[in-house]
Design a protein around this motif. Sequence first.
Motif, short mmCIF file in Angstrom:
data_model
loop_
_atom_site.label_atom_id
_atom_site.label_comp_id
_atom_site.label_asym_id
_atom_site.label_seq_id
_atom_site.Cartn_x
_atom_site.Cartn_y
_atom_site.Cartn_z
N SER A 97 0.82 -1.21 0.00
CA SER A 97 0.00 0.00 0.00
C SER A 97 0.86 1.26 0.00
O SER A 97 0.84 2.03 -0.93
CB SER A 97 -0.93 0.02 1.21
OG SER A 97 -1.78 -1.09 1.18
N THR A 98 1.61 1.45 1.06
CA THR A 98 2.46 2.65 1.19
C THR A 98 3.81 2.22 1.73
O THR A 98 4.05 1.03 1.97
CB THR A 98 1.83 3.69 2.13
OG1 THR A 98 1.78 3.11 3.45
CG2 THR A 98 0.45 4.10 1.70
N LYS A 99 4.65 3.18 1.99
CA LYS A 99 5.99 2.89 2.52
C LYS A 99 5.93 2.13 3.85
O LYS A 99 6.71 1.22 4.07
CB LYS A 99 6.74 4.21 2.70
CG LYS A 99 8.13 4.06 3.21
CD LYS A 99 8.80 5.41 3.36
CE LYS A 99 10.18 5.25 3.99
NZ LYS A 99 10.82 6.52 4.26
N ASN A 100 5.00 2.49 4.71
CA ASN A 100 4.94 1.89 6.04
C ASN A 100 3.78 0.91 6.22
O ASN A 100 3.56 0.43 7.32
CB ASN A 100 4.84 2.98 7.10
CG ASN A 100 6.08 3.83 7.15
OD1 ASN A 100 7.17 3.34 6.89
ND2 ASN A 100 5.92 5.11 7.44
N THR A 101 3.03 0.63 5.16
CA THR A 101 1.86 -0.24 5.28
C THR A 101 1.88 -1.30 4.18
O THR A 101 2.10 -0.99 3.02
CB THR A 101 0.56 0.58 5.17
OG1 THR A 101 0.56 1.59 6.16
CG2 THR A 101 -0.66 -0.30 5.35
N ASN A 102 1.64 -2.54 4.57
CA ASN A 102 1.53 -3.64 3.63
C ASN A 102 0.32 -4.48 4.00
O ASN A 102 -0.05 -4.56 5.17
CB ASN A 102 2.77 -4.53 3.68
CG ASN A 102 3.98 -3.84 3.11
OD1 ASN A 102 4.07 -3.64 1.92
ND2 ASN A 102 4.91 -3.46 3.98
N GLY A 103 -0.27 -5.13 3.01
CA GLY A 103 -1.44 -5.96 3.28
C GLY A 103 -1.24 -7.38 2.81
O GLY A 103 -0.44 -7.66 1.91
N ILE A 104 -1.96 -8.27 3.45
CA ILE A 104 -1.97 -9.68 3.09
C ILE A 104 -3.42 -10.13 3.06
O ILE A 104 -4.18 -9.85 3.99
CB ILE A 104 -1.21 -10.53 4.13
CG1 ILE A 104 0.26 -10.12 4.18
CG2 ILE A 104 -1.34 -12.01 3.81
CD1 ILE A 104 1.01 -10.80 5.30
N ASP A 105 -3.80 -10.82 1.99
CA ASP A 105 -5.14 -11.38 1.87
C ASP A 105 -5.04 -12.90 1.97
O ASP A 105 -4.34 -13.53 1.18
CB ASP A 105 -5.79 -11.01 0.54
CG ASP A 105 -5.96 -9.52 0.35
OD1 ASP A 105 -5.82 -8.77 1.33
OD2 ASP A 105 -6.24 -9.11 -0.79
N ILE A 106 -5.74 -13.46 2.96
CA ILE A 106 -5.81 -14.92 3.11
C ILE A 106 -7.21 -15.31 2.68
O ILE A 106 -8.18 -15.11 3.42
CB ILE A 106 -5.53 -15.35 4.56
CG1 ILE A 106 -4.18 -14.79 5.04
CG2 ILE A 106 -5.54 -16.86 4.66
CD1 ILE A 106 -3.92 -15.01 6.51
N ASN A 107 -7.31 -15.85 1.48
CA ASN A 107 -8.61 -16.13 0.86
C ASN A 107 -9.05 -17.57 1.11
O ASN A 107 -8.27 -18.50 0.90
CB ASN A 107 -8.50 -15.84 -0.64
CG ASN A 107 -9.84 -15.85 -1.31
OD1 ASN A 107 -10.71 -16.63 -0.97
ND2 ASN A 107 -10.00 -15.00 -2.29
N TYR A 108 -10.30 -17.73 1.51
CA TYR A 108 -10.93 -19.04 1.69
C TYR A 108 -12.08 -19.11 0.69
O TYR A 108 -13.22 -18.80 1.02
CB TYR A 108 -11.48 -19.18 3.11
CG TYR A 108 -10.44 -19.17 4.19
CD1 TYR A 108 -10.02 -20.36 4.77
CD2 TYR A 108 -9.90 -17.98 4.66
CE1 TYR A 108 -9.06 -20.36 5.78
CE2 TYR A 108 -8.95 -17.97 5.66
CZ TYR A 108 -8.54 -19.16 6.22
OH TYR A 108 -7.60 -19.15 7.22
N SER A 109 -11.79 -19.51 -0.54
CA SER A 109 -12.82 -19.49 -1.58
C SER A 109 -13.96 -20.45 -1.27
O SER A 109 -15.11 -20.14 -1.58
CB SER A 109 -12.21 -19.78 -2.95
OG SER A 109 -11.55 -21.03 -2.93
N SER A 110 -13.69 -21.59 -0.65
CA SER A 110 -14.77 -22.54 -0.35
C SER A 110 -15.72 -22.01 0.72
O SER A 110 -16.87 -22.42 0.80
CB SER A 110 -14.19 -23.89 0.09
OG SER A 110 -13.42 -23.74 1.27
N LEU A 111 -15.25 -21.08 1.55
CA LEU A 111 -16.09 -20.48 2.58
C LEU A 111 -16.57 -19.09 2.18
O LEU A 111 -17.30 -18.45 2.94
CB LEU A 111 -15.32 -20.38 3.90
CG LEU A 111 -14.79 -21.69 4.47
CD1 LEU A 111 -13.97 -21.43 5.72
CD2 LEU A 111 -15.92 -22.64 4.77
#
Length: 188
Positions: A62-76
Amino acid sequence: MKLIALPILSLFLLSCGNDTLPKPKGHLRLEYPKAIYEEAIVPLPFTFEKNKLSAPIKTVKSTKNTNGIDINYSSLKATIYLTYKDVNGNIDSLLKDAQNLTQKHTIKADAISHNTFENSESNVYGMLYEIDGNAASQSQFYVTDSTKHFLSGSLYFYAKPNYDSIYPAAEYLKKDIKRIMETVRWKE
């Protein structure tokens, strides 16, 4: 008269045996596979364990000091969104932002409970919020070491919030969230 009364009486006696009874309340029974956890490999300054049921992790910068992680559960039809931020003397504002995000759900929530988390051995401290009702998110949390690292997370489903329908999946994923919190290790 006795001949007419006897068949009518026997008709009444025979017809009373099958009274209509209300159906007992039923509960949806969904069974999910037993969770098998593995270390998540992410290019961020922490590690944790994730459920193998989830899809490969998607990292978002996202930015210099912010990062994101998506943990996807497609079956749910759900995703746990994690947001990592560096702590630069701003721990109070990070905590306030995380708590305010949870409080935004009070409009639709029936109840919000919180549980503190502490793992002093790994220098991980945090809070887990469990949200009951038709709110957009059923769980939110944060963990931090208070000096360098701050990780917050939210659980969202890809469906209109209907607490009764998503409850079994939300309960299953709350266990995964607790596992994430318990296994966070900061990289130094």
